[in-house]
Design a protein around this motif. Sequence first.
Motif, mmCIF file in Angstrom:
data_model
loop_
_atom_site.group_PDB
_atom_site.id
_atom_site.type_symbol
_atom_site.label_atom_id
_atom_site.label_comp_id
_atom_site.label_asym_id
_atom_site.label_seq_id
_atom_site.Cartn_x
_atom_site.Cartn_y
_atom_site.Cartn_z
ATOM 1 N N GLU A 69 0.821 -1.209 0.000
ATOM 2 C CA GLU A 69 0.000 0.000 0.000
ATOM 3 C C GLU A 69 0.857 1.262 0.000
ATOM 4 O OE1 GLU A 69 -3.445 -0.009 -0.176
ATOM 5 O OE2 GLU A 69 -3.073 -2.125 -0.564
ATOM 6 N N SER A 70 2.161 1.080 -0.161
ATOM 7 C CA SER A 70 3.068 2.230 -0.109
ATOM 8 C C SER A 70 2.817 3.203 -1.247
ATOM 9 C CB SER A 70 4.508 1.731 -0.173
ATOM 10 O OG SER A 70 5.379 2.790 -0.531
ATOM 11 N N LEU A 93 -7.388 -3.378 5.025
ATOM 12 C CA LEU A 93 -8.290 -2.647 4.136
ATOM 13 C C LEU A 93 -9.751 -2.794 4.570
ATOM 14 C CD1 LEU A 93 -6.799 -3.311 0.579
ATOM 15 C CD2 LEU A 93 -6.664 -1.236 1.967
ATOM 16 N N SER A 94 -10.049 -3.840 5.341
ATOM 17 C CA SER A 94 -11.442 -4.057 5.725
ATOM 18 C C SER A 94 -11.875 -3.123 6.855
ATOM 19 C CB SER A 94 -11.656 -5.504 6.160
ATOM 20 O OG SER A 94 -11.110 -5.700 7.442
ATOM 21 N N VAL A 95 -10.903 -2.475 7.495
ATOM 22 C CA VAL A 95 -11.267 -1.543 8.564
ATOM 23 C C VAL A 95 -11.824 -0.259 7.935
ATOM 24 C CG1 VAL A 95 -10.406 -0.196 10.515
ATOM 25 C CG2 VAL A 95 -9.527 -2.494 10.105
ATOM 26 N N ASP A 96 -12.988 0.169 8.419
ATOM 27 C CA ASP A 96 -13.667 1.352 7.898
ATOM 28 C C ASP A 96 -12.710 2.556 7.853
ATOM 29 O OD1 ASP A 96 -15.307 3.481 7.373
ATOM 30 O OD2 ASP A 96 -16.486 3.328 9.208
ATOM 31 N N PRO A 97 -12.577 3.201 6.684
ATOM 32 C CA PRO A 97 -11.692 4.369 6.574
ATOM 33 C C PRO A 97 -12.068 5.480 7.559
ATOM 34 C CG PRO A 97 -12.614 3.779 4.425
ATOM 35 C CD PRO A 97 -13.247 2.881 5.419
ATOM 36 N N GLY A 98 -13.333 5.500 7.987
ATOM 37 C CA GLY A 98 -13.772 6.497 8.967
ATOM 38 C C GLY A 98 -13.009 6.407 10.278
ATOM 39 N N GLN A 99 -12.463 5.220 10.575
ATOM 40 C CA GLN A 99 -11.706 5.040 11.807
ATOM 41 C C GLN A 99 -10.417 5.856 11.761
ATOM 42 O OE1 GLN A 99 -12.621 2.577 14.545
ATOM 43 N NE2 GLN A 99 -14.514 3.214 13.559
ATOM 44 N N GLU A 100 -9.745 5.809 10.610
ATOM 45 C CA GLU A 100 -8.510 6.574 10.485
ATOM 46 C C GLU A 100 -8.813 8.082 10.479
ATOM 47 O OE1 GLU A 100 -6.045 5.982 7.012
ATOM 48 O OE2 GLU A 100 -4.706 7.553 7.752
#
Lengths: 233, 247
Positions: B49-50, B121-128
């Motif tokens: 993902e770099s 990638l499965s973690v919701d981007p909203g978390q970041e």
Amino acid sequence: MSMLRADGVHKRYDDLEVLRGVTFEVEPGQVKVIIGPSGSGKSTLLRCLSLLEEPDAGEVSLEGKRPGPGDVGMVFQKFNLFQNMTALQNVMIGLVEVRDLPKNEARAQALEFLERVGLADKTAQYPDELSGGQQQRVAIARALVMRPKAMLFDEPTSALDVELVREVLDVMESLAREGMTMVVVSHELRFAHHVASSVLMMDEGRIVEEAPPEEFFTSPKQERTKRFLSLVE
Amino acid sequence: MLASFDTHLFWTALTSSPYWRGALLALALTAAALSTAVVGGFFLALGRESSSRAVRTLVFLYNWIFRATPTLLQLLFIWNALPQLWPVFAGTWFTPFVAAYIALSLNEAAYMCEIIRAGLLSVDPGQELAGRALGMKRRRILRRVIVPQAIRIIIPPTGNEFITLLKLTSLASVISLQELLTASQNLAAVKFQYVESYLAALVYYLVIVSILMAVQSRLERRFTWTSRRRSPVLAPAVPAISQSDAR
């Protein structure tokens, strides 16, 4: 000097120009409500104000300076509580990780803010175990505990069941009464009417009209605003 | 009863030192290789993902090589070809166990990379986004928010990988590692009693995998974010659907 200020902010994603030069300012203790159709750039404007997105051109300032980490609080439509943490841990983490407070100090402050949003009895619950309204109140406490100078709300009630909207708006209203500087993207027009210092209409990446709520809702000057209001009311 | 099943021989084999040593060796090799592969796979996943194209290409090449070639060939290459290329590997420290550990770690890292990447990638981007809005640094968000949530997703496929690796350790018998399969082969070669010899090995594999499954379900509960898991009184009343079937 204004508290929060955007000066000629431009933002584009690839070919899409989302913000086409937005300038506006919020005085200390003011509440500005932004309305507008989807895709008009409201959310992007908030993200630029909180520096979640870096503007391509133009400047964002908080009390004349670039906002530091945690200085501008942000509340999201989908709450975005950390799923792996309890309500208390969600509110504590910013103090521990960003403000470098010792844990017991952070816990005490977090409890105080959870109490403020009426959730003193839910500290040990995980987000999955809370209603949408409760999650959003935890999210508000999580932002407030950082002692932000301004708070941004991105459609904070649009993901909520109707009967849960009130509890979140109540928290926001009391926050406004206490003098918090706020920018709220919302289509809760009654809230805008009661609480806002002024209401802004956004369309196609620009602010097309800004006026005090009374004037904005009864005699909007722009055709675009009239059309939009006739659709949402 | 079966015509020619020697129960005594079966029990003797099961409790004999070559068997349990072999089983222990297989378990140790699997655990060591998988742990290394998890760490390696994590960094490979970050590399995939770099933002740097060169890094992404390197990771792609790595995964390509280790997934497209037979594990047995990789094992033989490391055991036989490395000492020829570099004298360092000709030393006495380079035992079959070390060679197998290196080969299986490198091989498994390529598979873990994909698993871990899918988990991250499965973690919701909203978390970041929420973490950044609080002013947290990316590394801290990764560590405190993203990784714990990704682990929940990563556990079940990693359990599968453990089982696969455990069985792959039998390949190391070709480089004379005295693991479980070697033990049963040796016994069979001496006694010509295949059923008893193989069955004893089979039992060990089954026991190891059963233990793993128990550990896995404990881990899955540990990484399920609900306060209910802390109060066992309530546990039977709560159907575990959302917890164990989330795969």
